[in-house]
Structure formats: C-alpha cells, structure tokens
Write an enzyme that holds these catalytic residues in place. Sequence first.
Site, PDB file in Angstrom:
ATOM      1  N   ASP A  76      -7.875  -5.516   0.152  1.00  0.00           N
ATOM      2  CA  ASP A  76      -8.383  -6.440  -0.863  1.00  0.00           C
ATOM      3  C   ASP A  76      -7.998  -7.892  -0.606  1.00  0.00           C
ATOM      4  O   ASP A  76      -8.490  -8.789  -1.280  1.00  0.00           O
ATOM      5  CB  ASP A  76      -7.865  -6.028  -2.247  1.00  0.00           C
ATOM      6  CG  ASP A  76      -8.423  -4.688  -2.676  1.00  0.00           C
ATOM      7  OD1 ASP A  76      -9.645  -4.522  -2.579  1.00  0.00           O
ATOM      8  OD2 ASP A  76      -7.645  -3.823  -3.089  1.00  0.00           O
ATOM      9  N   HIS A 121       0.838  -1.190   0.000  1.00  0.00           N
ATOM     10  CA  HIS A 121       0.000   0.000   0.000  1.00  0.00           C
ATOM     11  C   HIS A 121       0.869   1.234   0.000  1.00  0.00           C
ATOM     12  O   HIS A 121       1.901   1.255   0.667  1.00  0.00           O
ATOM     13  CB  HIS A 121      -0.930   0.017   1.221  1.00  0.00           C
ATOM     14  CG  HIS A 121      -2.066   0.959   1.034  1.00  0.00           C
ATOM     15  ND1 HIS A 121      -1.957   2.307   1.301  1.00  0.00           N
ATOM     16  CD2 HIS A 121      -3.309   0.763   0.551  1.00  0.00           C
ATOM     17  CE1 HIS A 121      -3.100   2.882   1.010  1.00  0.00           C
ATOM     18  NE2 HIS A 121      -3.937   1.977   0.544  1.00  0.00           N
TER      19      HIS A 121
HETATM   20  N1  CMC Z   1       4.035  -7.737  -4.967  1.00  0.00           N
HETATM   21  C1  CMC Z   1       5.374  -7.716  -5.219  1.00  0.00           C
HETATM   22  N2  CMC Z   1       6.129  -6.603  -5.158  1.00  0.00           N
HETATM   23  C2  CMC Z   1       5.514  -5.463  -4.807  1.00  0.00           C
HETATM   24  C3  CMC Z   1       4.138  -5.414  -4.521  1.00  0.00           C
HETATM   25  C4  CMC Z   1       3.392  -6.612  -4.615  1.00  0.00           C
HETATM   26  N3  CMC Z   1       2.101  -6.610  -4.357  1.00  0.00           N
HETATM   27  N4  CMC Z   1       3.795  -4.146  -4.213  1.00  0.00           N
HETATM   28  C5  CMC Z   1       4.916  -3.428  -4.282  1.00  0.00           C
HETATM   29  N5  CMC Z   1       5.968  -4.217  -4.638  1.00  0.00           N
HETATM   30  C6  CMC Z   1       7.384  -3.791  -4.762  1.00  0.00           C
HETATM   31  C7  CMC Z   1       7.628  -3.038  -6.035  1.00  0.00           C
HETATM   32  O1  CMC Z   1       8.016  -3.902  -7.084  1.00  0.00           O
HETATM   33  C8  CMC Z   1       8.731  -2.100  -5.618  1.00  0.00           C
HETATM   34  O2  CMC Z   1       9.919  -2.839  -5.564  1.00  0.00           O
HETATM   35  P1  CMC Z   1      11.351  -2.139  -5.932  1.00  0.00           P
HETATM   36  O3  CMC Z   1      11.546  -1.096  -4.879  1.00  0.00           O
HETATM   37  O4  CMC Z   1      12.334  -3.258  -5.877  1.00  0.00           O
HETATM   38  O5  CMC Z   1      11.183  -1.551  -7.295  1.00  0.00           O
HETATM   39  C9  CMC Z   1       8.363  -1.739  -4.191  1.00  0.00           C
HETATM   40  O6  CMC Z   1       7.624  -2.861  -3.705  1.00  0.00           O
HETATM   41  C10 CMC Z   1       7.517  -0.483  -4.065  1.00  0.00           C
HETATM   42  O7  CMC Z   1       6.362  -0.644  -4.886  1.00  0.00           O
HETATM   43  P2  CMC Z   1       5.649   0.497  -5.711  1.00  0.00           P
HETATM   44  O8  CMC Z   1       4.944  -0.106  -6.876  1.00  0.00           O
HETATM   45  O9  CMC Z   1       6.603   1.621  -5.986  1.00  0.00           O
HETATM   46  O10 CMC Z   1       4.599   0.998  -4.626  1.00  0.00           O
HETATM   47  P3  CMC Z   1       3.359   1.945  -4.899  1.00  0.00           P
HETATM   48  O11 CMC Z   1       3.142   2.673  -3.654  1.00  0.00           O
HETATM   49  O12 CMC Z   1       3.546   2.712  -6.153  1.00  0.00           O
HETATM   50  O13 CMC Z   1       2.159   0.896  -5.184  1.00  0.00           O
HETATM   51  C11 CMC Z   1       0.414  -0.636  -4.824  1.00  0.00           C
HETATM   52  C12 CMC Z   1       1.247   0.530  -4.244  1.00  0.00           C
HETATM   53  C13 CMC Z   1      -0.725  -0.932  -3.883  1.00  0.00           C
HETATM   54  C14 CMC Z   1      -0.149  -0.225  -6.200  1.00  0.00           C
HETATM   55  C15 CMC Z   1       1.336  -1.876  -4.973  1.00  0.00           C
HETATM   56  O14 CMC Z   1       1.798  -2.287  -3.698  1.00  0.00           O
HETATM   57  C16 CMC Z   1       0.642  -3.028  -5.694  1.00  0.00           C
HETATM   58  O15 CMC Z   1       0.675  -3.100  -6.928  1.00  0.00           O
HETATM   59  N6  CMC Z   1       0.000  -3.986  -4.944  1.00  0.00           N
HETATM   60  C17 CMC Z   1      -0.754  -5.065  -5.554  1.00  0.00           C
HETATM   61  C18 CMC Z   1      -2.104  -4.559  -6.039  1.00  0.00           C
HETATM   62  C19 CMC Z   1      -3.043  -4.289  -4.886  1.00  0.00           C
HETATM   63  O16 CMC Z   1      -3.209  -5.104  -3.985  1.00  0.00           O
HETATM   64  N7  CMC Z   1      -3.709  -3.126  -4.948  1.00  0.00           N
HETATM   65  C20 CMC Z   1      -4.721  -2.729  -3.924  1.00  0.00           C
HETATM   66  C21 CMC Z   1      -4.245  -1.563  -3.110  1.00  0.00           C
HETATM   67  S1  CMC Z   1      -5.221  -1.230  -1.648  1.00  0.00           S
HETATM   68  C22 CMC Z   1      -6.831  -0.810  -2.163  1.00  0.00           C
HETATM   69  C23 CMC Z   1      -6.949   0.067  -3.344  1.00  0.00           C
HETATM   70  O17 CMC Z   1      -6.259   1.083  -3.483  1.00  0.00           O
HETATM   71  O18 CMC Z   1      -7.816  -0.201  -4.143  1.00  0.00           O
END
Ligand code: CMC
Length: 392
Positions: free
Chosen positions: A327, A270
């Site tokens: 989720d 998140h």
């Molecule tokens: N699985 C594997 N790696 C992950 C995940 C994951 N679910 N989430 C983040 N990472 C890694 C990402 O690859 C990055 O690694 P590195 O630093 O080596 O490049 C690091 O963690 C930071 O991730 P980010 O993508 O820069 O983080 P963000 O804040 O931009 O994204 C997020 C947040 C929720 C979109 C992301 O964690 C994600 O894609 N999660 C899976 C989808 C999900 O469950 N979404 C629902 C979010 S909560 C409710 C909502 O908003 O609807």
Amino acid sequence: TGLVTLDDGYANTGSCSSAITFIDGEQGILRYRGVPIEDLAARSSFIETAELLIFGELPDAAERDEFRALLTDSAALHRDMRKHFDGFPVDAHPMAVLSAMINAIQAYDLPEIHITDEAGFRRAAAGLLSKTRTIAAATYKSHVGQPIAYPRPDLAYAENFLHMMFSVPYRDFEPTPEMAHALNMFLVLHADHEQNCSTSTVRMVASGGANLFTSVSAGVTALWGPLHGGANMAVLDMLEGIHDEGIPAQRYISMAKDRSSGVRLMGFGHRVYRNFDPRARVLKEAAYNLLESMHVTDPLLDIAREVEELALADDYFRERRLYPNVDFYSGIILRALGIPKDMFTVLFAIGRTPGWIAHWKEVHDNPAQRIQRPRQLYVGNPLTQWLPRDER
Ligand code: CMC
C-alpha cells in the site's frame, strides 16, 4: 470442553491447506500457482492472471477468448439494479456500495449462484469480475453526477475500467498505454495474498455453504479497514497531511514510534513479510515510471521516499522488521491515474476479486471441508444470578 490454545491474531495458525498462492515472508517471495509475481506484473494481463488463480493454469488462446467473451457478455448490470444506486446517498462510501451491490447481484441475473458444473462456475466467475468493475465505475459516476459510461468490448480490463471512470458523453477517455499498464500491474499485484483478513473471511463464510457472491461481498467488507485494504487510502491521507501541514517527515516517524500517539506509519509493516514486500518493490518503480511517462511531478512521491528512507534507517522499524508494504506506493499510482482517494480501496477490491473467487472455489470443491469454527478462551463473569430490575 477440552484444552483450547489461544493464538492471538492467528499468527501461527494454519486455517487450511491451499494450492493457490505461495509466500515466503523471510525471502520476500510471492507466487500465484507457482508463477513468480514479478513475471506476472511485467508480462501478464489482469484477466490472464485471474484465470491462472481461479482455474489453476495459464489459459491457452481458446480458453482466453472464451473467458473474455463471458466477461464482455456479463459486464452490464441488470436494469433494475440501477435502482440500488439511487437508494444510496451520493456521498456514500464506495466500499459500502460495492459490498451491498455484489451481494445484490445474485438476486437479479445470475441463476448460476448454485454452481453445479464447471461451465456455470466459469460464467459466475466472469460475471463477478466484470460486474465488480461496472459497479465500481458506476458508483464513481453517480458520486460525480455523470451518466454511466458503458464498457467497450474492444478494450482490455484495466483500460476498460479507466474508460468507464472517465469517459463522458461524446468524449471517450483514451488512457495512454503507460496508464493502462500501470493499472494492470496494480491489479495483478493485488490479485491474491493467501490467508489475509479478507480472504480468510471469504473462506470462513464459504465454509458455511454460502454462495460465491455473498462470500465475496463479505470479503469486500473485511477489506475496508485501515489495517488491511483501507491502508492505501490511509497512506495518501498521511502523505497529504505531512505535505499540507508542513510536518517534517522525521516528526511523523517519531509520532509513529510512540504507541500512545495512536499514529502508525501507514503502508509499513506486514504480518508475513519480514525483509521486504516484493509487491512494494515493483510498485515503487512503477510509480516513478508512470509519473515520468505522464511528465508530472508529485511532491507526495518525494515525501514517500523520504519517509521510507528515514524509517528504514531507524532502529524502531529495523528491530521490528517493518518495511514498506503493497500500500505504500500504490496510492501514488492511483492518484496519478486520476482516481479519487476514497476509491482506492475499491481498486484493491477489484484486484483481489480473482483471489477471493479462487479461494471460494477451493472451499466449495473440497469434499472434506468442515465449517470453520474457532474456539475461544472465556474471560467473562463466572456463574451470575439474574436479578429482578428493582434489586439491581
Ligand atoms: N507503524 C508503527 N509501528 C508499527 C507498525 C507501523 N506501521 N506496524 C507494526 N508496528 C509495531 C507494533 O506497534 C508492534 O510494536 P511492539 O512490538 O512494540 O508492540 C510491532 O510493530 C508488531 O506489530 P503488530 O501490530 O503486532 O503486527 P501485526 O502483524 O499484527 O500487524 C499490520 C501487521 C500490517 C496490521 C501492521 O504492521 C500495521 O498496522 N501496518 C500499518 C497498516 C498497513 O499498512 N496495513 C497494510 C498491510 S499490507 C496489505 C493489506 O493487508 O491490506
């Protein structure tokens, strides 16, 4: 053009001041208008929570009755709106239908789209909450080829939704109190989450002066993607995949750690919560309670728990502070309630509608509101000459 600061994904940019929802991502705190989410999830109804978010205070008995009457009066869709359902293929994605239909409401029976007074706004807010539920259930009914079930004024919001989803002619569906409670809790926990992708979209559209329905319809569209509201459906896809194909949970985790695999652990991570997501805690317990009360076991719940335990013990997820989000367990609850997977994100949208309405109103009422208009860093061609076609 002045100096532009790039903040990728707006990770550190405050886009507005807001008095609606407080989040402390380090401590895992979430409050609506100051009230802790855990109290609301355990004790409040979805509509009471909606009134809290939209109007700023918990309603007294008279306000609650008045708002309930508005919801009941506005539940039905204009007769001619039914034609829109016929215009979609029966297997259209319910999120496409929902956003289009919400946008269409204003063309029919809500003259108060140009809200000028508080009474008009209350009618519009109630109409939108009520009709969103009607549209969602009608979309499902049209998908399964059954006649629409009309809302019942004697039922609370969550129960009514289950009735409208699963009642068939001559046989009313009666959800158990545990089912109604679980859905109510799901909706309360989704009701707002400050400047997430879809709510920011609603505020962005509203800042241009667009009406409530159009702005919320844009929010539905923004919610659809798998990194946002679509994650609840993606989590179920993931758990089903692990189950049906017999993939060991540890192998799935390894794939999620490998960027080149294109796989993420859905329902994990998140932007704001760095220690835990308080909504996930409540929903995990609720999932167990619901399955127990229904005397069912779901192998996907065991898989979810195993995946969670392995990920929480893994350095990759610990270093990046990735925890289960809202989720991760919500899909297990929706599945136990009999809601099909492609409706999951629609359920999220129903839950988030109070937040979208509250944020639209905050923008609408702000006399100092400017149109939201970010800048960019241009990285394209320098000055480039236009050439006639035969010289290209
Ligand atoms: N699985 C594997 N790696 C992950 C995940 C994951 N679910 N989430 C983040 N990472 C890694 C990402 O690859 C990055 O690694 P590195 O630093 O080596 O490049 C690091 O963690 C930071 O991730 P980010 O993508 O820069 O983080 P963000 O804040 O931009 O994204 C997020 C947040 C929720 C979109 C992301 O964690 C994600 O894609 N999660 C899976 C989808 C999900 O469950 N979404 C629902 C979010 S909560 C409710 C909502 O908003 O609807």
